[in-house]
Scaffold this active site. Structure first.
Site, mmCIF file in Angstrom:
data_model
loop_
_atom_site.group_PDB
_atom_site.id
_atom_site.type_symbol
_atom_site.label_atom_id
_atom_site.label_comp_id
_atom_site.label_asym_id
_atom_site.label_seq_id
_atom_site.Cartn_x
_atom_site.Cartn_y
_atom_site.Cartn_z
ATOM 1 N N SER A 13 -9.334 -4.599 6.882
ATOM 2 C CA SER A 13 -8.018 -4.077 6.508
ATOM 3 C C SER A 13 -7.158 -3.910 7.745
ATOM 4 O O SER A 13 -7.666 -3.812 8.871
ATOM 5 C CB SER A 13 -8.169 -2.722 5.811
ATOM 6 O OG SER A 13 -6.911 -2.118 5.594
ATOM 7 N N SER A 14 -5.844 -3.853 7.531
ATOM 8 C CA SER A 14 -4.908 -3.519 8.603
ATOM 9 C C SER A 14 -4.398 -2.087 8.503
ATOM 10 O O SER A 14 -3.598 -1.661 9.344
ATOM 11 C CB SER A 14 -3.708 -4.476 8.569
ATOM 12 O OG SER A 14 -4.096 -5.783 8.886
ATOM 13 N N ASN B 296 -4.084 -2.964 -2.850
ATOM 14 C CA ASN B 296 -3.804 -4.295 -2.314
ATOM 15 C C ASN B 296 -2.452 -4.794 -2.809
ATOM 16 O O ASN B 296 -1.440 -4.238 -2.443
ATOM 17 C CB ASN B 296 -4.930 -5.282 -2.612
ATOM 18 C CG ASN B 296 -4.907 -6.473 -1.659
ATOM 19 O OD1 ASN B 296 -4.429 -6.361 -0.540
ATOM 20 N ND2 ASN B 296 -5.412 -7.608 -2.100
ATOM 21 N N THR C 87 0.863 -1.164 0.000
ATOM 22 C CA THR C 87 0.000 0.000 0.000
ATOM 23 C C THR C 87 0.911 1.228 0.000
ATOM 24 O O THR C 87 2.069 1.152 -0.369
ATOM 25 C CB THR C 87 -0.906 -0.037 1.245
ATOM 26 O OG1 THR C 87 -0.093 -0.214 2.409
ATOM 27 C CG2 THR C 87 -1.879 -1.185 1.169
ATOM 28 N N GLU D 184 -8.792 -5.790 -4.078
ATOM 29 C CA GLU D 184 -9.179 -5.829 -2.675
ATOM 30 C C GLU D 184 -10.194 -6.931 -2.358
ATOM 31 O O GLU D 184 -10.388 -7.270 -1.184
ATOM 32 C CB GLU D 184 -9.761 -4.472 -2.238
ATOM 33 C CG GLU D 184 -8.801 -3.314 -2.345
ATOM 34 C CD GLU D 184 -7.676 -3.346 -1.309
ATOM 35 O OE1 GLU D 184 -7.641 -4.299 -0.495
ATOM 36 O OE2 GLU D 184 -6.835 -2.430 -1.333
ATOM 37 N N GLY E 121 2.070 -2.105 4.303
ATOM 38 C CA GLY E 121 2.645 -3.358 4.791
ATOM 39 C C GLY E 121 1.657 -4.434 5.149
ATOM 40 O O GLY E 121 2.012 -5.403 5.807
ATOM 41 N N GLY E 122 0.372 -4.294 4.759
ATOM 42 C CA GLY E 122 -0.595 -5.349 4.984
ATOM 43 C C GLY E 122 -0.723 -5.729 6.443
ATOM 44 O O GLY E 122 -0.812 -4.869 7.326
ATOM 45 N N ASP F 279 -9.055 -9.482 -0.024
ATOM 46 C CA ASP F 279 -8.991 -9.262 1.415
ATOM 47 C C ASP F 279 -10.209 -9.807 2.140
ATOM 48 O O ASP F 279 -10.235 -9.852 3.371
ATOM 49 C CB ASP F 279 -8.844 -7.764 1.720
ATOM 50 C CG ASP F 279 -7.396 -7.311 1.644
ATOM 51 O OD1 ASP F 279 -6.527 -8.159 1.392
ATOM 52 O OD2 ASP F 279 -7.145 -6.108 1.817
#
Length: 564
Positions: free
Chosen positions: A441-442, A390, A370, A409, A461-462, A412
């Protein structure tokens, strides 16, 4: 001292206190920008120089990143914007521009004979949810900006027409997705050269994207979600096997949500991302548990032990969260002091707690490429924003004639809530696919604020975003230099898999041996990760600083500015 002298001293003290209070209520008098690309930082500088505020600058940065970082964000993606509006009292807002599943989406759309079909939620238009970033830019201009949307988008339009030069980050991300980019003719034409990753210094021009940005500048949200652009997007998606309709685009709306706020020690408050981000909850839980542990006085291995154990427990709860418009999120229970005290008390001071010894929770995966930026203006307004498509280059599908790279996305979501997805991970019913739903999401844009300080954090960084932000925040809480916060060596634990992932130079051999002796399994990722951008305002000292992650090629700068 005479009575008159005492009265005079008391009055002087009150006056000085009033002046100090007034000074703290004012902004820093200068602006600061930290973004992952010099062209995006320059776009923000231009807009601020025209009289724009932090929200106008955020529009300019977001649009510029859509041009120069097609692998990280763009008009075909979405993101989260955490806003701080200076005043008495200070006001915070959270703009949720997360993508939404199209109306024809269903829980079994990626299943065939009861099993997940690998790749459908990753590559091509079927992987794409309805984008949120264009709507967010229009919303920011309408609700918080000082300049017309067209002025804030102008730098990005010039960039798209004139082009930008390929750097090492572009080459790295394009190499990761080379096969997928080659599979799409439009992506190949725009982003590759002779079917290969372009050489350093190659100029990438995107006139079609410039035209789409111009339509957004001229007509606001209707320039993207309606009219010729919308028809072009839907036709391109459906011709290639996607599900979008004109109604999906017309019906898309961002959501204004209350930021997650959590009181910490020393008059500090965490202001962070609420669901559909799971990151804010994880940060609040981690910081609250660490407050009960002597992490600051601990030697390095002991400190890492404390951090890993709080992350293990915080990440365990992630599977309970989802889109708040579709599921009830147990935020009050997860942030209850009694619950967090019990979690902290369950940590063995010397030994790892096997994740299998904790109550089970569903596992998950999330794309980890991201982008993030932060900006504060002279008045004290600030934005911390994390944007995404993503995986690198999203679905690796560019809608012909639009320049818009679509997100993936949909990956996810939990592709198979009742079983495992193509990555072998158990699903979460709270994050199951549903029409119009936003995937979990993170992404965790965050502030730490007290009466005397404001620090802004965030990174791509997911699933590793909350752990990266936590480590950076610990640098702030220790009083380390601002440049150290995004540079700190990184390690990560997310409950499952039960392993500490780390950058190559995070631990020396003795530290690795000590951690293994405590029961940990270590995994050297053989690469660095993340790209933090931070800003720090010391209100009492009147100083302003910004820093970019040395792992990237971002640019952080503090501008001299005259407050109006």
């Amino acid at each position: 001292m005479t009575v008159l002298g005492a009265i005079r001293q008391a009055l002087l003290g009150a006056a000085l206190a009033l002046l100090a209070s007034a000074a703290l209520a004012d902004g820093p008098g200068r602006a600061a920008i930290a973004s992952p690309h010099a062209d995006a930082t320059a776009a923000a500088r231009q807009v601020l120089a025209q009289g724009g505020n932090a929200f106008d600058a955020a529009i300019a940065i977001s649009a510029a990143l859509a041009v120069v970082e097609p692998y990280g964000s763009g008009l075909g993606g979405g993101g989260f914007f955490l806003l701080r509006q200076q005043g008495e009292p200070t006001r915070y807002a959270f703009l949720d521009a997360r993508e939404r599943a199209p109306g024809a989406a269903s829980p079994d759309m990626y299943l065939e004979n009861g099993k997940v079909r690998a790749g459908l939620s990753v590559n091509g238009p079927l992987a794409a949810a309805i984008p949120g970033l264009p709507q967010a830019l229009a919303d920011l201009a309408a609700t918080h900006g000082k300049l017309p949307l067209k002025d804030s988008l102008a730098p990005a339009i010039r960039l798209a027409n004139q082009g930008f030069t390929v750097d090492r980050i572009y080459r790295d991300r394009a190499s990761m997705r080379l096969d997928a980019l080659r599979a799409d003719a439009e992506s190949t034409r725009l982003f590759l050269r002779d079917q290969q990753v372009p050489a350093l210094g190659t100029r990438i021009r995107q006139p079609e994207l410039a035209a789409t940005l111009q339509a957004l500048a001229d007509h606001g949200r209707d320039g993207f979600y309606g009219g010729a652009v919308a028809r072009r997007l839907v036709a391109g998606v459906r011709q290639a096997g996607g599900l979008w309709t004109l109604d999906d685009l017309a019906d898309y709306r961002t959501a204004w949500r209350q930021p997650l706020r959590y009181a910490l020690a020393d008059q500090r408050e965490l202001i962070s991302s609420p669901p559909p981000s799971a990151g804010g909850v994880a940060l609040a839980q981690s910081l609250a548990m660490l407050q009960r542990l002597p992490w600051q006085s601990a030697e390095p291995v002991q400190r890492s032990h404390y951090v890993v154990e709080v992350l293990r427990r915080a990440y365990r709860d992630r599977g309970l969260l989802g889109d708040p418009d579709y599921v009830a999120n147990p935020i009050d229970r997860l942030l209850a002091r009694s619950y967090l005290t019990s979690l902290a008390d369950s940590i063995d001071v010397h030994q790892a707690t096997p994740s299998s010894a904790l109550p089970p929770a569903p596992a998950w995966r999330e794309g980890d490429h991201t982008t993030h930026f932060t900006v504060i203006d002279a008045a004290g307004n600030a934005v911390s924003a994390t944007l995404s498509v993503n995986l690198p280059f999203g679905a690796a599908f560019t809608v012909p004639g639009s320049g818009v790279v679509l997100n993936n996305e949909m990956d996810d979501f939990a592709a198979d809530p009742s079983g495992s997805n193509s990555y072998g991970l158990a699903g979460s019913q709270a994050n199951a696919v549903a029409a119009g739903k936003r995937p979990l999401s993170s992404m965790t844009p965050s502030f730490l604020e007290s009466p005397s300080q404001l620090a802004s954090f965030g990174t791509p960084g997911g699933s590793r975003i909350p752990s990266m932000v936590l480590l950076s925040m610990l640098g702030f809480l220790e009083g380390r230099p601002v440049s150290d916060w995004p540079a700190t060596p990184r390690y990560h634990h997310q409950y499952l898999p039960d392993v500490i992932e780390h950058e190559p130079d995070t631990f020396d051999d003795a530290q690795k041996a000590a951690l293994r002796a405590r029961g940990y399994t270590l995994k050297d990722l053989q690469r660095s990760y993340g790209n933090q951008q931070v800003v720090y305002w010391n209100k009492r000292a009147g100083t302003l600083e910004a820093a970019s992650d040395p792992r990237g090629e971002g640019q952080a700068t503090v501008l001299e500015a005259v407050r109006e």
